[in-house]
Design a protein around this motif. Structure first.
Motif, short mmCIF file in Angstrom:
data_model
loop_
_atom_site.label_atom_id
_atom_site.label_comp_id
_atom_site.label_asym_id
_atom_site.label_seq_id
_atom_site.Cartn_x
_atom_site.Cartn_y
_atom_site.Cartn_z
N ILE A 4 3.02 6.76 -20.37
CA ILE A 4 3.70 5.48 -20.02
C ILE A 4 3.62 6.07 -18.29
N THR A 5 2.76 5.03 -18.06
CA THR A 5 2.66 4.87 -16.37
C THR A 5 3.27 3.06 -15.44
N ILE A 6 4.11 3.66 -14.53
CA ILE A 6 5.18 3.42 -13.98
C ILE A 6 4.06 2.31 -12.49
N LEU A 7 4.18 1.50 -12.50
CA LEU A 7 4.26 0.77 -10.72
C LEU A 7 4.61 0.89 -9.78
N ILE A 8 4.93 1.70 -9.09
CA ILE A 8 5.84 1.92 -7.71
C ILE A 8 5.53 1.14 -6.75
N ALA A 9 5.54 0.11 -6.24
CA ALA A 9 5.28 -0.68 -4.74
C ALA A 9 5.96 -0.54 -3.81
N ASP A 10 5.89 0.05 -2.94
CA ASP A 10 6.98 0.00 -2.11
C ASP A 10 6.43 0.29 -0.42
N GLY A 27 8.75 12.75 -17.27
CA GLY A 27 7.07 12.39 -18.23
C GLY A 27 6.76 11.24 -18.11
N TYR A 28 6.86 10.88 -16.94
CA TYR A 28 6.34 9.29 -16.93
C TYR A 28 4.88 9.63 -15.47
N HIS A 29 3.71 8.48 -16.43
CA HIS A 29 3.23 8.85 -14.80
C HIS A 29 3.37 7.43 -13.58
N CYS A 30 2.98 8.07 -12.77
CA CYS A 30 3.22 7.14 -11.50
C CYS A 30 2.17 6.91 -10.69
N ILE A 31 1.70 5.36 -10.61
CA ILE A 31 0.71 4.58 -9.38
C ILE A 31 1.44 4.21 -8.34
N LYS A 32 1.29 4.86 -7.10
CA LYS A 32 1.83 4.36 -5.45
C LYS A 32 0.86 3.66 -4.86
N VAL A 33 1.47 2.82 -4.86
CA VAL A 33 1.28 1.08 -3.92
C VAL A 33 1.78 0.81 -2.67
N ALA A 42 -3.71 -3.38 -8.81
CA ALA A 42 -3.01 -1.82 -10.21
C ALA A 42 -2.85 -2.15 -11.02
N VAL A 43 -1.85 -3.55 -11.49
CA VAL A 43 -1.96 -3.91 -12.46
C VAL A 43 -2.81 -4.45 -13.34
N GLN A 44 -4.14 -4.98 -11.78
CA GLN A 44 -5.32 -5.62 -13.20
C GLN A 44 -6.10 -4.83 -13.97
N THR A 45 -6.06 -3.09 -13.24
CA THR A 45 -7.29 -2.63 -13.65
C THR A 45 -6.76 -1.14 -14.08
N TYR A 46 -5.38 -0.86 -14.74
CA TYR A 46 -4.48 -0.12 -15.22
C TYR A 46 -3.41 -0.51 -15.69
N PRO A 47 -2.84 0.39 -17.13
CA PRO A 47 -2.43 -0.42 -18.76
C PRO A 47 -0.60 0.12 -17.41
N ILE A 48 -0.03 -0.69 -17.06
CA ILE A 48 0.46 -0.65 -16.87
C ILE A 48 2.09 -1.16 -17.06
N ASP A 49 2.83 -0.20 -17.70
CA ASP A 49 3.61 -0.39 -19.21
C ASP A 49 5.28 -1.13 -18.02
N LEU A 50 5.29 -0.83 -16.80
CA LEU A 50 6.52 -1.62 -16.33
C LEU A 50 6.10 -1.03 -14.13
N ALA A 51 6.93 -2.03 -14.14
CA ALA A 51 6.73 -1.73 -12.28
C ALA A 51 8.08 -2.30 -11.68
N GLU A 71 1.39 -14.64 -14.75
CA GLU A 71 1.08 -15.48 -15.24
C GLU A 71 -0.30 -14.88 -16.56
N LYS A 72 0.12 -13.22 -16.96
CA LYS A 72 -1.50 -12.33 -17.83
C LYS A 72 -0.66 -11.35 -19.00
N PHE A 73 1.18 -10.94 -17.66
CA PHE A 73 1.33 -9.90 -18.11
C PHE A 73 2.71 -10.11 -18.47
N LEU A 74 3.74 -9.21 -19.47
CA LEU A 74 4.95 -9.07 -20.16
C LEU A 74 5.82 -7.81 -19.84
N LEU A 75 5.22 -6.86 -19.42
CA LEU A 75 5.45 -5.93 -18.72
C LEU A 75 6.98 -5.97 -18.18
#
Length: 232
Positions: A4-10, A27-33, A42-51, A71-75
């Motif tokens: 499960i990948t979570i985007l952290i934008a801060d 146990g979550y995988h994180c992507i930080k921007v 990041a949302v357009q490139t990776y399979p993000i499960d929650l932001a 416009e495109k995702f339901l996360l």
């Protein structure tokens, strides 16, 4: 089992690092921007499960990031912001967030909310995969639950995941009155705490998207002191 990948934008690196630390323990995988443009990428490139989005970010603020995601995702989207007034929280929910937390925050509470939203999303996905749900038609509204699409008099309308779930819950049981507590428990999948205003705000935006702010006929009716119902 896929991770499960979570985007952290801060743009505050200390906060992003703290969130990442606690989410990794789960146990979550994180992507930080650190800005809104990178969040969209990041949302357009990776399979993000929650932001998890800050509102006041450089380049694009959290509101605009949410608009483009929707416009495109339901996360699920959680706003984490220094804007602390009730009006700020309502604005965040109206703009499409599923949840809103204020800074400073308790990291364990944030983790609990992340878990709840992911659990609810998983339950919905499993239900959709296991059951061929019937199309619901009521008062000019047609709901396609498998595709999570809603049409109003033949034209599609854009709803957030929570708005869709509320409408579908009410439409499946016409004339039944649902309390705010029941709606919160069914849609958010967690115990009812300070959820009345959250339900009220989502009902308000749902009514607006159904055109009920300019139409005297209300599909979603308020039963004062009890809750909400759909009654044609």
């Amino acid at each position: 089992m896929s991770r499960i990948t979570i985007l952290i934008a801060d743009d505050e690196s200390e906060i992003a690092d703290l969130i990442e630390l606690h989410l990794k323990k789960e146990g979550y995988h994180c992507i930080k921007v650190r800005n809104g443009q990178d969040a969209i990428h990041a949302v357009q490139t990776y399979p993000i499960d929650l932001a998890i989005l800050d509102i006041m970010m450089p380049k694009l603020d959290g509101y605009e990031v949410t608009r483009q995601i929707r416009e495109k995702f339901l996360l699920p989207i959680i706003f984490l912001s220094a804007k602390i007034s009730d009006l700020d929280k309502i604005e965040g929910l109206v703009r499409g967030a599923d949840d809103y937390m204020t800074k400073p925050f308790n990291p364990m509470e944030l983790v609990a909310r992340v878990n709840a939203h992911l659990r609810r999303t998983k339950q919905l996905s499993q239900s959709a995969a296991e059951v061929n749900k019937p199309i619901v038609e009521i008062g000019g509204v047609v709901i396609y639950p498998d595709q999570r699409v809603v049409e109003l008099y033949g034209k599609p309308i854009e709803l957030t995941p929570k708005e869709f779930d509320i409408l579908y819950l009410l439409a499946r049981h016409p004339k039944k009155v649902h309390s705010a507590e029941h709606i919160f428990q069914q849609v958010w999948g967690e115990d009812y705490y300070e959820g009345r205003n959250t339900v009220m705000v989502h009902i308000r935006t749902l009514r607006k998207k159904l055109g009920e702010d300019t139409n005297k006929h209300k599909l979603i009716k308020t039963v004062w002191g009890v809750g909400y119902t759909i009654h044609v």
